[in-house]
Write a protein that holds these residues in place. Sequence first.
Motif, PDB file in Angstrom:
ATOM      1  N   MET A   1      54.524 -18.620 118.588  1.00 53.22           N
ATOM      2  CA  MET A   1      54.548 -17.775 117.412  1.00 53.22           C
ATOM      3  C   MET A   1      55.984 -17.748 116.881  1.00 53.22           C
ATOM      4  O   MET A   1      56.907 -17.425 117.620  1.00 53.22           O
ATOM      5  N   ASN A   2      56.136 -18.082 115.627  1.00 57.38           N
ATOM      6  CA  ASN A   2      57.473 -18.045 115.040  1.00 57.38           C
ATOM      7  C   ASN A   2      57.748 -16.652 114.451  1.00 57.38           C
ATOM      8  O   ASN A   2      56.873 -15.788 114.423  1.00 57.38           O
ATOM      9  N   ARG A   3      58.957 -16.460 113.958  1.00 56.48           N
ATOM     10  CA  ARG A   3      59.350 -15.144 113.448  1.00 56.48           C
ATOM     11  C   ARG A   3      58.494 -14.702 112.264  1.00 56.48           C
ATOM     12  O   ARG A   3      58.109 -13.538 112.174  1.00 56.48           O
ATOM     13  N   ALA A   4      58.171 -15.596 111.368  1.00 56.79           N
ATOM     14  CA  ALA A   4      57.350 -15.233 110.208  1.00 56.79           C
ATOM     15  C   ALA A   4      55.963 -14.773 110.652  1.00 56.79           C
ATOM     16  O   ALA A   4      55.436 -13.778 110.133  1.00 56.79           O
ATOM     17  N   GLU A   5      55.366 -15.469 111.593  1.00 58.30           N
ATOM     18  CA  GLU A   5      54.050 -15.079 112.110  1.00 58.30           C
ATOM     19  C   GLU A   5      54.135 -13.744 112.852  1.00 58.30           C
ATOM     20  O   GLU A   5      53.248 -12.898 112.728  1.00 58.30           O
ATOM     21  N   PHE A   6      55.199 -13.562 113.620  1.00 56.10           N
ATOM     22  CA  PHE A   6      55.442 -12.307 114.328  1.00 56.10           C
ATOM     23  C   PHE A   6      55.533 -11.158 113.324  1.00 56.10           C
ATOM     24  O   PHE A   6      54.868 -10.134 113.471  1.00 56.10           O
ATOM     25  N   ASP A   7      56.348 -11.339 112.292  1.00 53.08           N
ATOM     26  CA  ASP A   7      56.525 -10.291 111.277  1.00 53.08           C
ATOM     27  C   ASP A   7      55.212  -9.992 110.550  1.00 53.08           C
ATOM     28  O   ASP A   7      54.886  -8.830 110.304  1.00 53.08           O
ATOM     29  N   THR A   8      54.472 -11.014 110.222  1.00 52.05           N
ATOM     30  CA  THR A   8      53.192 -10.816 109.531  1.00 52.05           C
ATOM     31  C   THR A   8      52.238 -10.009 110.397  1.00 52.05           C
ATOM     32  O   THR A   8      51.577  -9.083 109.908  1.00 52.05           O
ATOM     33  N   TYR A   9      52.164 -10.324 111.675  1.00 46.62           N
ATOM     34  CA  TYR A   9      51.266  -9.577 112.550  1.00 46.62           C
ATOM     35  C   TYR A   9      51.720  -8.124 112.700  1.00 46.62           C
ATOM     36  O   TYR A   9      50.915  -7.199 112.561  1.00 46.62           O
ATOM     37  N   CYS A  10      52.988  -7.912 112.988  1.00 42.21           N
ATOM     38  CA  CYS A  10      53.488  -6.541 113.153  1.00 42.21           C
ATOM     39  C   CYS A  10      53.292  -5.721 111.883  1.00 42.21           C
ATOM     40  O   CYS A  10      52.953  -4.536 111.945  1.00 42.21           O
ATOM     41  N   ARG A  11      53.475  -6.356 110.736  1.00 41.10           N
ATOM     42  CA  ARG A  11      53.293  -5.680 109.446  1.00 41.10           C
ATOM     43  C   ARG A  11      51.833  -5.249 109.253  1.00 41.10           C
ATOM     44  O   ARG A  11      51.549  -4.262 108.576  1.00 41.10           O
ATOM     45  N   SER A  12      50.898  -5.970 109.873  1.00 40.55           N
ATOM     46  CA  SER A  12      49.475  -5.657 109.713  1.00 40.55           C
ATOM     47  C   SER A  12      49.061  -4.392 110.469  1.00 40.55           C
ATOM     48  O   SER A  12      47.996  -3.836 110.199  1.00 40.55           O
TER      49      SER A  12
ATOM     50  N   GLY B   1      70.784  -9.504 113.563  1.00 45.01           N
ATOM     51  CA  GLY B   1      69.699 -10.251 112.924  1.00 45.01           C
ATOM     52  C   GLY B   1      68.359 -10.153 113.618  1.00 45.01           C
ATOM     53  O   GLY B   1      67.440 -10.898 113.281  1.00 45.01           O
ATOM     54  N   ALA B   2      68.210  -9.264 114.571  1.00 44.89           N
ATOM     55  CA  ALA B   2      66.913  -9.083 115.223  1.00 44.89           C
ATOM     56  C   ALA B   2      65.951  -8.385 114.268  1.00 44.89           C
ATOM     57  O   ALA B   2      66.336  -7.471 113.543  1.00 44.89           O
ATOM     58  N   THR B   3      64.703  -8.818 114.252  1.00 43.65           N
ATOM     59  CA  THR B   3      63.651  -8.158 113.499  1.00 43.65           C
ATOM     60  C   THR B   3      63.047  -7.110 114.425  1.00 43.65           C
ATOM     61  O   THR B   3      62.468  -7.449 115.452  1.00 43.65           O
ATOM     62  N   VAL B   4      63.206  -5.848 114.067  1.00 46.48           N
ATOM     63  CA  VAL B   4      62.809  -4.729 114.919  1.00 46.48           C
ATOM     64  C   VAL B   4      61.651  -3.986 114.259  1.00 46.48           C
ATOM     65  O   VAL B   4      61.782  -3.518 113.127  1.00 46.48           O
ATOM     66  N   TRP B   5      60.524  -3.872 114.971  1.00 40.77           N
ATOM     67  CA  TRP B   5      59.333  -3.205 114.452  1.00 40.77           C
ATOM     68  C   TRP B   5      59.135  -1.879 115.146  1.00 40.77           C
ATOM     69  O   TRP B   5      59.237  -1.781 116.376  1.00 40.77           O
ATOM     70  N   LYS B   6      58.826  -0.851 114.330  1.00 38.23           N
ATOM     71  CA  LYS B   6      58.723   0.512 114.827  1.00 38.23           C
ATOM     72  C   LYS B   6      57.450   1.184 114.312  1.00 38.23           C
ATOM     73  O   LYS B   6      56.926   0.812 113.274  1.00 38.23           O
ATOM     74  N   ILE B   7      57.047   2.205 115.049  1.00 39.44           N
ATOM     75  CA  ILE B   7      56.015   3.138 114.606  1.00 39.44           C
ATOM     76  C   ILE B   7      56.588   4.528 114.852  1.00 39.44           C
ATOM     77  O   ILE B   7      57.046   4.810 115.964  1.00 39.44           O
ATOM     78  N   GLY B   8      56.645   5.332 113.820  1.00 41.26           N
ATOM     79  CA  GLY B   8      57.199   6.675 113.951  1.00 41.26           C
ATOM     80  C   GLY B   8      58.640   6.704 114.400  1.00 41.26           C
ATOM     81  O   GLY B   8      59.077   7.639 115.058  1.00 41.26           O
ATOM     82  N   GLY B   9      59.394   5.667 114.050  1.00 40.95           N
ATOM     83  CA  GLY B   9      60.808   5.593 114.412  1.00 40.95           C
ATOM     84  C   GLY B   9      61.073   5.063 115.804  1.00 40.95           C
ATOM     85  O   GLY B   9      62.223   4.942 116.217  1.00 40.95           O
ATOM     86  N   LYS B  10      60.021   4.707 116.550  1.00 35.45           N
ATOM     87  CA  LYS B  10      60.169   4.198 117.914  1.00 35.45           C
ATOM     88  C   LYS B  10      59.800   2.714 117.951  1.00 35.45           C
ATOM     89  O   LYS B  10      58.773   2.303 117.420  1.00 35.45           O
ATOM     90  N   ILE B  11      60.617   1.931 118.619  1.00 35.79           N
ATOM     91  CA  ILE B  11      60.457   0.477 118.656  1.00 35.79           C
ATOM     92  C   ILE B  11      59.325   0.065 119.590  1.00 35.79           C
ATOM     93  O   ILE B  11      59.226   0.549 120.706  1.00 35.79           O
ATOM     94  N   PHE B  12      58.504  -0.899 119.119  1.00 35.83           N
ATOM     95  CA  PHE B  12      57.457  -1.457 119.978  1.00 35.83           C
ATOM     96  C   PHE B  12      57.576  -2.974 120.147  1.00 35.83           C
ATOM     97  O   PHE B  12      57.067  -3.528 121.116  1.00 35.83           O
ATOM     98  N   ALA B  13      58.262  -3.669 119.239  1.00 33.83           N
ATOM     99  CA  ALA B  13      58.402  -5.127 119.354  1.00 33.83           C
ATOM    100  C   ALA B  13      59.650  -5.599 118.606  1.00 33.83           C
ATOM    101  O   ALA B  13      60.040  -5.002 117.597  1.00 33.83           O
TER     102      ALA B  13
END
Length: 126
Positions: free
Chosen positions: A1-12, A24-36
């Motif tokens: 899984m590349n970064r674009a695919e990772f971002d697309t999934y997390c965004r979903s 430059g890390a892409t950091v995904w959060k829910i409610g201000g807490k990081i999950f991926a």
Amino acid sequence: MNRAEFDTYCRSLKATTNVEQWGGATVWKIGGKIFAICSHWGEGPADRISFKCSDMTYAILCEQNGIVPAPYLARAKWVQINDPDAMSDDDIRTYIKAAYRIITGKLTRRKRAELGVELPEKSSAR
């Protein structure tokens, strides 16, 4: 899984937010807490995906080739995929969804209501 695919999934995933930080890390959060996270930590040219795990999943995944305790986050039971062939894209999505569920579960009921999220059903495989 590349970064674009990772971002697309997390965004979903519902009510997620994304920031770029830590070099430059892409950091995904829910409610201000990081999950991926997808980052370029460590040696080599490839981006690496890291995510939060349950205690048992952390122990199991750290025994697999190409998966290591995540730098800076291992004490909180995070793993990092160092070898892109260590896990299929479908499995990565399953583990990211589990990480999302773990972190969503740590939010207060009030915060979950504010975000319009409920605890996702537990995955039977992970």
